[in-house]
Design a protein around this motif. Structure first.
Motif, short mmCIF file in Angstrom:
data_model
loop_
_atom_site.label_atom_id
_atom_site.label_comp_id
_atom_site.label_asym_id
_atom_site.label_seq_id
_atom_site.Cartn_x
_atom_site.Cartn_y
_atom_site.Cartn_z
N MET A 540 -53.83 20.12 40.19
CA MET A 540 -53.72 19.82 41.62
C MET A 540 -54.75 18.76 42.02
O MET A 540 -54.46 17.81 42.75
CB MET A 540 -53.92 21.09 42.44
CG MET A 540 -54.08 20.87 43.94
SD MET A 540 -52.61 20.19 44.74
CE MET A 540 -51.61 21.68 44.91
N LEU A 541 -55.97 18.91 41.50
CA LEU A 541 -57.04 17.96 41.83
C LEU A 541 -56.69 16.56 41.33
O LEU A 541 -56.92 15.56 42.02
CB LEU A 541 -58.36 18.43 41.24
CG LEU A 541 -59.62 17.67 41.65
CD1 LEU A 541 -59.77 17.62 43.16
CD2 LEU A 541 -60.85 18.33 41.03
N ASN A 542 -56.11 16.47 40.14
CA ASN A 542 -55.70 15.17 39.61
C ASN A 542 -54.66 14.51 40.50
O ASN A 542 -54.71 13.30 40.75
CB ASN A 542 -55.15 15.32 38.19
CG ASN A 542 -56.25 15.61 37.18
OD1 ASN A 542 -57.40 15.24 37.38
ND2 ASN A 542 -55.89 16.29 36.08
N ALA A 548 -54.97 9.81 46.60
CA ALA A 548 -56.05 9.18 47.35
C ALA A 548 -56.19 7.71 46.96
O ALA A 548 -56.49 6.85 47.79
CB ALA A 548 -57.37 9.91 47.10
N LYS A 549 -55.94 7.41 45.67
CA LYS A 549 -56.03 6.02 45.22
C LYS A 549 -54.91 5.18 45.82
O LYS A 549 -55.08 4.00 46.11
CB LYS A 549 -55.94 5.97 43.69
CG LYS A 549 -57.17 6.48 42.97
CD LYS A 549 -56.93 6.46 41.46
CE LYS A 549 -58.11 7.05 40.71
NZ LYS A 549 -57.85 7.09 39.24
N VAL A 567 -63.98 8.80 41.89
CA VAL A 567 -63.14 9.58 40.99
C VAL A 567 -63.94 10.23 39.88
O VAL A 567 -63.72 11.37 39.53
CB VAL A 567 -62.04 8.67 40.39
CG1 VAL A 567 -61.25 9.42 39.34
CG2 VAL A 567 -61.13 8.15 41.49
N SER A 568 -64.92 9.52 39.34
CA SER A 568 -65.57 10.01 38.14
C SER A 568 -66.73 10.97 38.39
O SER A 568 -66.74 12.08 37.90
CB SER A 568 -66.07 8.83 37.29
OG SER A 568 -67.00 8.08 38.04
N CYS A 569 -67.72 10.55 39.20
CA CYS A 569 -68.94 11.34 39.25
C CYS A 569 -68.84 12.54 40.17
O CYS A 569 -69.60 13.48 40.05
CB CYS A 569 -70.14 10.48 39.66
SG CYS A 569 -70.18 10.12 41.43
N ALA A 570 -67.92 12.51 41.14
CA ALA A 570 -67.87 13.60 42.10
C ALA A 570 -66.59 14.42 41.98
O ALA A 570 -66.38 15.34 42.75
CB ALA A 570 -68.00 13.04 43.52
N ARG A 571 -65.73 14.11 41.03
CA ARG A 571 -64.41 14.74 40.99
C ARG A 571 -64.48 16.25 40.72
O ARG A 571 -63.55 16.98 41.04
CB ARG A 571 -63.52 14.07 39.95
CG ARG A 571 -63.89 14.32 38.51
CD ARG A 571 -62.94 13.60 37.57
NE ARG A 571 -61.57 13.97 37.80
CZ ARG A 571 -60.94 14.93 37.13
NH1 ARG A 571 -61.59 15.61 36.22
NH2 ARG A 571 -59.68 15.22 37.38
N VAL A 572 -65.56 16.71 40.09
CA VAL A 572 -65.63 18.15 39.81
C VAL A 572 -66.64 18.85 40.71
O VAL A 572 -67.10 19.94 40.40
CB VAL A 572 -65.99 18.40 38.32
CG1 VAL A 572 -64.83 18.02 37.43
CG2 VAL A 572 -67.25 17.65 37.92
N ILE A 579 -60.95 23.32 47.47
CA ILE A 579 -59.84 22.78 48.26
C ILE A 579 -58.54 22.80 47.45
O ILE A 579 -57.48 23.18 47.95
CB ILE A 579 -60.17 21.36 48.75
CG1 ILE A 579 -61.19 21.43 49.89
CG2 ILE A 579 -58.93 20.61 49.18
CD1 ILE A 579 -61.75 20.08 50.30
N ALA A 580 -58.61 22.38 46.18
CA ALA A 580 -57.42 22.39 45.33
C ALA A 580 -56.87 23.80 45.19
O ALA A 580 -55.65 24.03 45.29
CB ALA A 580 -57.76 21.81 43.96
#
Length: 641
Positions: A540-542, A548-549, A567-572, A579-580
């Protein structure tokens, strides 16, 4: 505080006692006193202390002579009402009747003096009596008196003397001593009392057990307290409340709710004390579903008029993001005290509704409620979050000039934050330097946070030097400075902070977020993969990040980082996982509340704004400092946090 009626009783009783002393001296007044004693006993037993004291002069006027069974009830009434003058008059009567050698009369006298804050009189009575120095009950009365008067060292010395002389210890001795062991410094002595309690065979006494349990949790030794709780042979409501309140006071909100559920399964009915602690924990966790269940229980149990519970409900709903419900409960309260106003003002403040908080504060003043230091913290904080700089400074100025309240460091930190957020960093620094006392870490930390917002590296470094002198292990300040260096592209500074953290063996607190679903809180750590629905959550997060992109609202981020960083440093980060999960499991269109232990980072703030527009949902994020209401691509904080 002694009530007006109690004060009038003091004068009237003193007069009556003085004028009727002649009855005590009379040998002809031999009528039986037993019926009067029975009445005195019942009145004192039922808590009708004023009536008991009015009855005593009537006893004298009737011609009956008081005896050793009369005085304990009359003295107990003086002690309960904290009336030393009638108590001293009764002491004179005790001597005139020759009852001063009776142990239970001496005990009642010592208890009366101690509860009237005349512990030195009690000690003098104890020292002058050859009987008292050999009796457990007299030691117990004086030990409890010392503890009640915050003279714990004297209580311990008397207890040691008691042990040296071989005077027997009983459960009442423990009940007098253990309540003094409520700070970590005294925990070791408290544990030795626990051992003695077992050695003397008193461990079956539930009252002593509850007292020991309270001692452990108040000293912060929660796990020892829980072990003791689990081993208690019998648990009453007081035992459950002590453990639940202990968890709440030590910040273990999840454990409060777990124990509350266990309590219900055991068939133990909660009382208002239980429910206040549970509502406080619901507020901390954002557990509105459990809070609503508690509200229904309050109504069913007939606790609706309890002001402590009403205040707790206002606070719970405000902290769970439901200001409408909090306001409705506040409006329906027949009486609103200072705590009620503080709860609702603070609620509007943390949601960023500074104008509403200010209006409520002014309404409180118009209602004749005198503000205290706590409510000023709430209204100053509200002004800070909403950018109401002028109004906040006016309130701060009025503390001393209008209300004769000396501002504390918590007020200064609010005003430093207020000025700092408005970009008035120089004024904030001057305010700190003008403080009469030494600024604490929170004050310098507020300046450091303001410097981070406005990217003032030079002043930030000064604030950082000051704050780590005071709080060298507070990891949050190192992170603040490191983030500022990151935003200003100062690589050398970032490395310097990392070296300092490594040398001091400090590690950044892990971020975690929780979301309520199915009657329980689901907790997510940064990068978490422990949840049973982990695969679905990350899928879901992906999808959300891909959307968003693609969204047309996506715009280039300036110095805070580019798209790849988002996308990279804060995605997790934990709030994204929460939220997901919530989007997967909640009904379309329903509001999602996420509670986070740290501040929301810039990347996640932008991400959630975008997602709120994409999925057409409202997200309410409560971070370490305030609420963020995201809807249709906009946040209620107006990017001012």
């Amino acid at each position: 505080m002694i009530s007006r009626s109690a004060n009038s009783l003091c004068y009237s009783s003193t007069t009556i006692l003085r004028f009727n002393t002649r009855y005590i001296c009379s040998t002809s007044n031999t009528s039986s006193c037993s019926s009067w004693n029975t009445q005195l006993r019942e009145l004192a037993k039922q808590g009708h202390y004023q009536k008991a004291l009015y009855l005593y002069p009537q006893l004298l006027s009737s011609g009956a002579s008081p005896n050793a069974f009369t005085f304990p009830f009359a003295l107990k009434s003086c002690a309960a009402l904290c009336l030393p003058v009638p108590g001293q008059q009764l002491h004179a009567h005790v001597i005139r009747t020759g009852c001063h050698s009776e142990p239970f009369v001496q005990t009642a006298l010592m208890s009366m003096y101690c509860k009237c804050f005349l512990v030195e009189n009690a000690r003098k009575l104890f020292d002058e009596s050859t009987y008292a120095r050999r009796l457990t009950v007299c030691y117990n009365a004086l030990i409890a008196g010392y503890t009640h008067n915050s003279e714990f060292c004297d209580a311990v010395l008397l207890f040691r003397r008691m042990r040296l002389l071989g005077v027997a210890v009983n459960s009442v001795t423990m009940l007098g001593l253990v309540p003094g062991c409520t700070v970590p410094l005294h925990l070791g002595f408290g544990m030795s009392l626990h051992c003695l309690n077992v050695k003397c065979g008193l461990d079956g006494d539930m009252s002593v057990g509850n007292c020991l349990l309270t001692m452990y949790v108040r000293c912060g030794s929660v796990w020892s307290g829980r072990k003791f709780f689990d081993e208690m042979p019998e648990k009453g409501l007081i035992s459950w409340n002590a453990m639940i309140s202990g968890y709440a006071q030590n910040g273990h909100a999840n454990l409060v709710l777990d124990l509350y559920r266990e309590m219900e399964l055991k068939g133990v009915s909660p009382d208002p004390v239980t429910l206040v602690a549970v509502l406080s924990s619901c507020a901390n966790l954002g557990a509105s579903e459990v809070g609503m269940e508690v509200e229904q229980k309050i109504k069913r149990r007939g606790f609706g008029s309890n002001q402590f519970l009403q205040n707790a409900l206002v606070n719970m709903y405000a902290r769970c993001g439901n200001l409408v419900k909090a306001q409705a409960i506040f409006d329906d309260m027949p009486e609103k005290n200072l705590v009620s106003w503080t709860a609702i003002i603070g609620g509007y403040g943390i949601h960023g509704h500074g104008d509403d908080a200010v209006k409520l504060f002014d309404q409180m003043i118009d209602a004749g409620i005198r503000p205290d230091k706590t409510v000023f913290v709430s209204v100053l904080s509200a002004c800070s979050h909403a950018g109401l700089t002028k109004r906040g400074l006016e309130y701060f100025d009025s503390m001393e000039k209008k209300y004769r309240l000396q501002p504390g460091s918590e007020h200064y930190s609010c005003v430093v934050d207020l000025l700092g957020r408005a970009g008035r960093l120089k004024e904030a620094q001057e305010l700190i330097e003008s403080m009469s006392g030494k600024p604490d870490g929170a004050v310098w930390g507020a300046l450091l946070g303001a410097c981070k917002i406005h990217r003032n590296v030079e002043l930030a470094e000064l604030a950082f030097e000051r704050v780590i002198e005071l709080e060298p292990t507070n990891i949050g300040y190192y992170v603040l400075l490191s983030n500022l260096y990151s935003e200003t592209k100062y690589t050398e500074g970032i490395l310097k902070v990392r070296v300092m953290m490594r040398e001091r063996k400090l590690r950044k607190d892990p971020g975690f977020s929780s979301v309520e679903y199915g009657g329980r809180n689901h907790l997510f750590m940064a990068g978490d993969r422990s949840h049973p629905q982990t695969e679905e959550i990350y899928a879901m997060l992906n999808r959300l990040e891909d959307l968003a992109k693609e969204t047309s609202e996506r715009r280039k981020i300036d110095d805070d980082g580019g798209n790849s960083e988002l996308v990279s440093c804060a995605r997790v980060h934990s709030e994204r996982l929460a939220i997901a999960f919530a989007l997967m499991n909640t009904a379309l269109g329903s509001r999602i509340l996420v509670t986070k232990n740290l501040r929301v980072c810039t990347d996640c703030h932008i991400f959630i704004k975008l997602v709120s527009k994409i999925v057409d949902r409202q997200f309410v994020i409560r971070d370490a400092t305030r609420f963020h209401h995201f809807q249709n691509g906009v946040c209620s904080c107006n990017d001012y946090w």
